[in-house]
Every structure is written in C-alpha cells, then in structure tokens.
Design a protein around this motif. Structure first.
Motif, short mmCIF file in Angstrom:
data_model
loop_
_atom_site.label_atom_id
_atom_site.label_comp_id
_atom_site.label_asym_id
_atom_site.label_seq_id
_atom_site.Cartn_x
_atom_site.Cartn_y
_atom_site.Cartn_z
N THR A 127 30.54 29.90 33.82
CA THR A 127 30.55 31.25 33.07
C THR A 127 29.04 31.71 34.31
N ALA A 128 28.50 30.84 34.96
CA ALA A 128 27.53 31.26 35.57
C ALA A 128 27.46 31.94 36.66
N TRP A 129 29.10 31.73 37.33
CA TRP A 129 29.05 31.79 38.65
C TRP A 129 29.37 33.19 38.50
N ARG A 130 30.76 33.34 36.99
CA ARG A 130 30.97 34.66 36.67
C ARG A 130 30.06 35.72 36.51
N LEU A 131 28.85 35.11 35.62
CA LEU A 131 27.89 36.53 35.72
C LEU A 131 27.31 36.96 36.64
N LYS A 132 26.99 36.12 38.05
CA LYS A 132 26.59 36.41 39.25
C LYS A 132 28.43 37.11 40.00
N GLY A 133 29.01 36.95 39.64
CA GLY A 133 29.85 37.70 39.98
C GLY A 133 29.96 39.32 39.38
N ASP A 134 29.47 39.26 37.95
CA ASP A 134 28.92 41.13 37.53
C ASP A 134 28.43 41.59 37.98
N THR A 135 27.16 40.68 38.57
CA THR A 135 25.50 40.95 39.15
C THR A 135 25.37 41.81 40.47
N SER A 136 26.30 41.65 40.81
CA SER A 136 26.51 41.87 42.96
C SER A 136 27.33 43.09 43.36
N ASP A 137 26.10 44.07 43.69
CA ASP A 137 26.81 44.45 44.16
C ASP A 137 27.69 44.68 45.92
N ASP A 138 28.05 43.46 46.09
CA ASP A 138 27.80 42.79 47.41
C ASP A 138 29.27 42.87 46.50
N LEU A 139 30.90 43.19 47.24
CA LEU A 139 31.96 43.48 46.85
C LEU A 139 32.75 41.61 47.45
N ALA A 140 32.09 41.58 48.92
CA ALA A 140 32.44 40.17 48.87
C ALA A 140 31.96 39.06 48.16
N ALA A 141 30.36 38.93 47.91
CA ALA A 141 29.84 38.44 47.08
C ALA A 141 30.90 38.01 46.06
N ALA A 142 30.70 39.12 45.28
CA ALA A 142 31.10 39.24 43.70
C ALA A 142 33.04 38.31 44.08
N ARG A 143 33.31 38.72 44.86
CA ARG A 143 34.66 38.02 44.71
C ARG A 143 34.35 36.79 45.30
N GLN A 144 33.81 36.25 45.78
CA GLN A 144 33.55 34.39 46.10
C GLN A 144 33.12 34.25 45.01
N ALA A 145 32.48 35.19 44.20
CA ALA A 145 31.88 34.32 43.61
C ALA A 145 32.70 34.18 41.85
N MET A 146 33.39 35.03 42.00
CA MET A 146 33.86 35.12 40.65
C MET A 146 35.38 33.87 40.88
N THR A 147 35.94 33.33 42.62
CA THR A 147 36.36 32.70 42.37
C THR A 147 36.18 31.47 43.04
N GLU A 148 34.49 31.19 42.65
CA GLU A 148 34.28 30.08 41.96
C GLU A 148 34.36 29.74 40.76
N ALA A 149 34.04 30.99 40.13
CA ALA A 149 34.15 30.72 38.99
C ALA A 149 36.07 30.21 37.98
N VAL A 150 37.00 30.66 38.52
CA VAL A 150 37.73 29.94 38.86
C VAL A 150 38.35 29.09 38.40
N ALA A 151 37.32 28.28 40.06
CA ALA A 151 37.32 26.61 40.25
C ALA A 151 37.25 26.33 39.44
N ARG A 152 36.30 26.65 39.16
CA ARG A 152 35.66 25.29 38.02
C ARG A 152 36.27 25.39 36.45
N SER A 153 36.67 26.36 36.09
CA SER A 153 37.35 26.57 34.93
C SER A 153 38.62 27.86 35.24
N ARG A 154 39.95 26.92 34.60
CA ARG A 154 41.14 28.25 34.14
C ARG A 154 41.22 29.12 32.87
#
Length: 543
Positions: free
Chosen positions: A214-241
């Motif tokens: 959830t912490a990685w998903r929140l980072k993606g929610d608050t990031s203005d950079d699309l690439a950084a947001a995508r990386q954070a969302m990918t990390e979130a799914v990698a940690r929990s399906r």
C-alpha cells in the motif's frame, strides 16, 4: 465483673487485630526491599521495561486502526498507524479532487449556457439591423463534441470511467478508518499540500515497512511523474497481487500504451484475486478482441487454459453480441488448436440471435467452429434420428426443464436401428417445456412424417410444430398425438415455408398442447422415431 470492665467479644478482637490489605502489601514490600534490595531493584526495572514495550508496541498496534494520531504519539513511526493516517489523508485528497472537478464542470456548464444564450440572441439582433446571414450563426454556435473514431475508442472511454470509479476509497479501501468522514473536505487550493503530506507519509511507511504494497501504491498516487508513478505501482503489485488499485492503474496504462500483453497479464491477476470486479476487468479483455494485436495477446493467454477462460468467452455474448470480433477471436483459437467448447460458444450464439432477431449470423459462427468432417453432416434439420445426444446448441435438440416429466433418447428395441425419443409422465400435474431446435428450410412445401408409440393419458396430447422465427402463425402443425398402445403408428402433416425474411429460419418443436391448468395432468409415456422432412413436388399450374 462489672459491665464497664467486660472484655471485648472475639469478633471485635479479630477485627482489631486483622491488618488492612493495603498495610499488608506495603509491609511485605518494605520487608522484601529490606531483605533483597538488589533483587527488588532488578524486578522493578524489568517491570518498567515491560511497560515501556507495551506502550510503544502492543498499544500502538491496538490503537493504529481507530486512533492513529494517539498511536503515533506513543510510537512516532509505527507503520500501521502511519498507513491509517495516510488513508485518512487520501480520503480527504479524493474529496478535494472531486470538489475541484465539480466546480470545473459547473463553470463549463455556465459557459455553455452563456454561449447558447448569445447564439439565440444573435439572430434577433441581426434581423433587427437588417443584416442577416448564415455565417454569424455558424460562428456563434458551440462546437460539437468529436465522435469516436471506432468502437474501440468508445469502449476505451467507457472503461476509463470504470477505472476512475475504482479509485474512490469506498470501492478500494473498505477498511479505511471512519474518522475521515467527520472531517470536512479541504478546499481545492489545498491539494498540493495534501499531496505533499501524503507523499511524506508514504515515504515514512516505506522506510519502516519496505514490503508494504500500500505504501508503494500511495507513492504512485501522489507522484507527478508518470514514469515514477508507474514504477511505484509496479512495485506495489510485485509485493501484493491483491493491490487492486495499482493493478487496475497499470492495466489501464498498458491499454493506453497499446501494450496488450501487459493488459492480459494484469487482467489475469485481477480475475484471480478480485472476482467481485470481474465485470470491469472483462470489459478490458473484450475491447482487446476488436484489434488484431489484442486478439493475438488474448489467444496467447487463452490457449494456456487459465481459470478465467470460460468466464471470459461466455461473457463476450453480452458485450459484443452484434460484433464480428468474437468470431475472429474464436477462429484464431481454433487455428491455434484450442477451439471454444460448446459451453463457451452457446452464450454467444444465443446472444447473437437475440441481438439480430434472426439466426443466420449465429448459424454462420457455429458452422465455422465445426471441424471439417462434421460440417459435411450438417443438414437444414439436424439429428432427426436422435443419433446424437441432446445439447445446449440452438441447432440441435435441447432438452427442456420440466416438472413431473422425463425426456431422454433411448436405443430402439428389437432389430430397429437408431434411437427413439421417449417422454415419460408422472402421476399428477405436468409442466413440460418444448423440445426444439432452429432449422433452415428453404421456401416451399414439405411433409413432416414419423412414428409414434406408447400410451399417454391426458386431455390434450403432444403436438409437433414448425414456426417461423420472425413470428406469425405456424407453418405446419400436427394433430394431437397420444401414442399407439401396441405397435408403431405413423403420423404426418404438411409444412409451407413462405418466401420472406421473417421465415428464413424456423423453430421445430414438440409441445404438450395444454391450454389450462386442468389440462396439464398427464400420465403414461409416448415415444417417437423415424422422423423425416421431405420436400413435396410443386403443384400444377395454379397450385
């Protein structure tokens, strides 16, 4: 002994001698300290350490969900308390964004109303000045919204709305604390500060619990950079399906980027972990079937026979019944050696018939899905000899649901080859559905013939009918049949198929011709065999 010098009673003596519990505890403590001072000091220090551990670990854990601020006062970096507080901040951020969007919509509606009023007033002023012209009307009229380029664009727009609705706290975080509901939503101008605070909370959670999805998903929610947001969302799914919001976000981004393999991969995750959201996920997969690249990605996944294959293929009838995309997908599966099964194909066929109000399109799909050797066996009316088992296909006999009646195909007795249709009735009221199939007889005259046997006891008998699929009176109908008690007895009736589009396909059915409740009582059984439909020779002139 005088009354004044009387000794106290035993009860009074015991109460006077018995020390109070508090005094006993203090006396024991003093004695223990006096006898073992160092041991008592060690025990006291251990108790203080234990209380400190409880106050900074177990107690914040208990308070984290409902009272995160109090839990953070005891443990400033407790991950669960920080997560609960972040969820509260995210709820406030979502409310502020919704308010900002509502204000933007209201301003757009006001601007559109003002433009419409100006456009309505312009012709009147032009007519009053005597300088009329069509060019002024065209300049004042608001531009029309652009039409979608194709069906895929329209479906993509619809799915973007679905994905946006899934990002609300009510849909994705049912366990979020209720404290945010009592806090008034912030003003839209506070959005940058809220996003910064939420980003800081997410960073603190990741520092204490780097495996928290959830912490990685929140980072993606608050990031203005699309690439950084995508990386954070990918990390979130990698940690929990089961990080649903991140998986949907990534799936939609892959859809926008035309990464169809990524869409299928994330849809696989969602279909396995969130069955309650299958409708939204399947909509993305259905839209992939509209393009050749999307169909290729779907075929690659479907030939592996995932657990959701049947669910997806059965859902295509409700989403794309009038489109040719399902046929292209089914043909690609057939070419890949994994054709759709009957259970996967029938929902599409029936949905196609209902959408087109005719059976030609569904019949074409069914023919293309048949193996080459079975295509040669197809006739305008199939399985008249009952050699094949009944099925759910509309172009074969389908057994109806019945009450107090049993329908089956059994092998003919004696030296007769083939099988017979047998209907057995219980004692009492019978509710017999129609045994039917869709046929494709050409316009002309035919004779339907067969043999009946058995003994059916009822006020009304069984009736064979041929109906035009587009409605209207029966093209042919038998008399009421009640069976023959000793041997097979022939029966026949004539059929006339008119030459019009309403009768390009027909329904051949067998029904119990009951018209009221009292006529639904039946008992015994009836059998049919040797059914044939033969064309009649055209009549002479004037016929």
């Amino acid at each position: 002994m005088s009354e004044g010098s009387r000794p106290p009673s035993p009860r009074r003596r015991r109460s006077a001698r018995a020390p109070r519990p508090r005094r006993v505890w203090l006396r024991t403590l003093r004695l223990a300290v006096a006898v073992h001072p160092w041991r008592c000091a060690g025990i006291g220090a251990g108790v203080l350490v234990l209380l400190a551990l409880i106050a900074t670990t177990s107690l914040p854990m208990a308070l984290a969900e409902r009272h995160p601020s109090l839990a953070l006062a005891l443990h400033p970096d407790h991950p669960r308390a920080l997560l609960a507080l972040a969820q509260e901040e995210r709820a406030r951020l979502t409310a502020a964004m919704a308010q900002k969007e509502e204000e933007a919509v209201a301003r757009a509606e006001e601007a559109a109303s003002a433009a419409a009023a100006t456009a309505a007033a312009a012709p009147a002023e032009t007519a009053a000045s005597g300088d009329g012209g069509a060019g002024g009307d065209e300049a004042a009229a608001p531009p029309a919204p652009p039409a979608p380029a194709n069906d895929a664009d329209a479906l993509a727009r619809q799915e973007r709305e679905h994905a946006a609705s899934l990002t609300t706290p009510e849909a994705t975080e049912p366990d979020a604390p209720e404290a945010a509901d009592s806090v008034p939503p912030p003003a839209p101008e506070d959005l940058p500060a809220l996003r910064a605070a939420l980003s800081d909370l997410a960073a603190r959670i990741r520092a204490r619990a780097p495996l928290d999805a959830t912490a990685w998903r929140l980072k993606g929610d608050t990031s203005d950079d699309l690439a950084a947001a995508r990386q954070a969302m990918t990390e979130a799914v990698a940690r929990s399906r089961r990080e649903t919001v991140a998986a949907f976000w990534l799936m939609h981004q892959d859809y926008e980027r035309r990464d169809y393999a990524g869409v299928v991969r994330l849809a696989d995750v969602l279909l396995r972990t969130r069955p309650a959201l299958d409708e939204y996920t399947l909509s993305y997969l259905s839209s992939l079937s509209l393009t050749p690249e999307g169909r290729a990605a779907l075929v690659t996944a479907l030939i592996e026979n995932p657990s959701w294959r049947g669910l997806f293929l059965r859902s295509m009838g409700s989403k794309l019944a009038a489109s040719d995309a399902p046929l292209a997908l089914f043909q690609a599966l057939k070419d890949a050696g994994s054709p759709p099964s009957e259970a996967e194909l029938v929902p599409l066929l029936r949905a196609r018939i209902a959408a087109e109000k005719r059976a030609g399109g569904a019949y074409n799909i069914w023919l293309q899905m048949l193996p080459e050797d079975e295509v040669l066996k197809v006739r305008p009316v199939n399985n008249l000899d009952f050699a094949q088992d009944p099925s759910s296909l509309p172009f074969n006999w389908s057994l109806p649901r019945s009450v107090n009646a049993f329908i089956d195909f059994q092998r003919a007795s004696g030296d007769d080859a083939g099988r017979v249709l047998r209907i057995r009735f219980g004692v009492g009221r019978v509710r017999l559905g129609s045994l039917e199939q869709i046929t494709f007889l050409r316009p002309g005259s035919y004779r339907f013939s067969g043999e009946q046997k058995g003994l059916m006891s009822s006020k009304r008998g069984m009736v064979w009918q041929v109906l035009c699929a587009g409605g209207g009176p029966p093209a042919g109908q038998s008399s009421q049949l009640l069976g023959a008690p000793r041997s097979w007895r022939p029966f026949s009736f004539d059929i006339t198929i008119p030459n019009n589009s309403r009768c390009d396909s027909q329904r051949l059915r067998l029904i119990h011709d009951s018209r009221s409740t009292s006529e639904q009582f039946a008992s015994g059984e009836i059998q049919f065999q040797s059914l044939q439909i033969t064309p009649l020779e055209p009549a002479a002139s004037g016929g």
